[in-house]
Design an enzyme around this catalytic site. Structure first.
Site, PDB file in Angstrom:
ATOM      1  N   ASP A  57      10.430  30.186   7.262  1.00 64.57           N
ATOM      2  CA  ASP A  57      11.481  30.146   8.277  1.00 64.57           C
ATOM      3  C   ASP A  57      12.435  31.321   7.995  1.00 64.57           C
ATOM      4  O   ASP A  57      12.209  32.438   8.463  1.00 64.57           O
ATOM      5  CB  ASP A  57      12.151  28.768   8.177  1.00 64.57           C
ATOM      6  N   ARG A  62       4.898  13.990   8.923  1.00 60.53           N
ATOM      7  CA  ARG A  62       3.947  14.827   8.178  1.00 60.53           C
ATOM      8  C   ARG A  62       2.497  14.482   8.481  1.00 60.53           C
ATOM      9  O   ARG A  62       1.604  15.302   8.349  1.00 60.53           O
ATOM     10  CB  ARG A  62       4.165  14.672   6.664  1.00 60.53           C
ATOM     11  N   PHE A  65      12.347  24.018  16.081  1.00 58.58           N
ATOM     12  CA  PHE A  65      12.018  23.051  15.049  1.00 58.58           C
ATOM     13  C   PHE A  65      10.697  22.358  15.363  1.00 58.58           C
ATOM     14  O   PHE A  65      10.505  21.824  16.451  1.00 58.58           O
ATOM     15  CB  PHE A  65      13.137  22.018  14.895  1.00 58.58           C
ATOM     16  N   ASP A 105       3.611  25.733   4.088  1.00 60.84           N
ATOM     17  CA  ASP A 105       3.496  25.227   5.457  1.00 60.84           C
ATOM     18  C   ASP A 105       4.132  26.185   6.459  1.00 60.84           C
ATOM     19  O   ASP A 105       3.534  26.552   7.457  1.00 60.84           O
ATOM     20  CB  ASP A 105       4.098  23.816   5.597  1.00 60.84           C
ATOM     21  N   ASP A 163       7.798  17.951   8.232  1.00 64.48           N
ATOM     22  CA  ASP A 163       8.529  16.710   8.484  1.00 64.48           C
ATOM     23  C   ASP A 163       9.864  16.933   9.167  1.00 64.48           C
ATOM     24  O   ASP A 163      10.430  18.023   9.136  1.00 64.48           O
ATOM     25  CB  ASP A 163       8.812  15.997   7.153  1.00 64.48           C
TER      26      ASP A 163
END
Ligand code: IMP
Ligand code: MG
Length: 179
Positions: free
Chosen positions: A107, A169, A156, A104, A163
């Protein structure tokens, strides 16, 4: 005004709309179709976050291929040793296979670097990474990523599989934390 939602007392606003995300996923799929022409890759989708990306991507992948799903758990081993990452649920033999990891978001990159090392130890013929989102400013471990949907700011985000403490989600747009 942009529609906002509230989860766990925090407010989020739409950041990237579903239709833009899905258009980009189709582009990634056509790139993969070209790059893997004549091959039979196996996609490894990392749960939970990549389920929506994986489903949408696979609808536009025209190759003869397999997909399977795995989980990565991370825990703090000892103060000094940092996190330990464990891959769960990979039953398929990936030796000599062309593997494409579906994630997904990348980071810090720490998770992906670990997953990559552990999968490389199983001697795949090739290993590529496709992530829907990446935060280039947050990277701590440099890593080659072959397919990136969107480079985003170091903020974020939730939705489209991602999520906030378990929630969000199912949102079909990407949302960002309101300031
Ligand atoms: P890493 O820092 O690259 O190791 O990212 C590890 C995981 O953190 C990702 O796979 C996501 O599940 C989660 N993550 C990182 N950034 C975000 C975010 O902005 N929203 C939701 N989850 C995130
Ligand atoms: Mg994840």
């Amino acid at each position: 005004m942009k529609p906002t939602i509230q989860l766990h007392e925090k407010h989020f606003e739409v950041f990237i709309e579903k239709r833009i995300i899905e258009k980009r996923i189709i582009e990634l799929a056509s790139q993969i179709n070209q790059d893997y022409s004549g091959k039979r890759p196996i996609f490894l989708a990392i749960l939970n976050g990549s389920f929506m990306f994986a489903a949408e991507l696979m609808k536009s992948v025209t190759l003869t291929c397999e997909i399977t799903f795995l989980r990565v758990t991370s825990y703090q081993a000892m103060e000094s040793t940092g996190k330990v990452y464990q891959i769960l649920g990979l039953l398929e033999n990936i030796e000599n296979r062309d593997v494409i990891i579906l994630e997904d978001i990348v980071d810090t990159g720490l998770t992906m670097v670990e997953i990559k090392q552990q999968l490389l130890a199983q001697n795949p013929a090739s290993l590529a990474i496709a992530t829907l989102f990446q935060k280039p400013e947050a990277i701590k471990q440099p890593i080659d990523i072959q397919y990136v949907g969107f480079e985003i700011e170091n903020k974020f985000v939730i939705g489209y599989g991602l999520d906030f403490d378990g929630l969000g989600r199912n949102l079909s747009d990407l949302y960002v934390l309101s300031e």
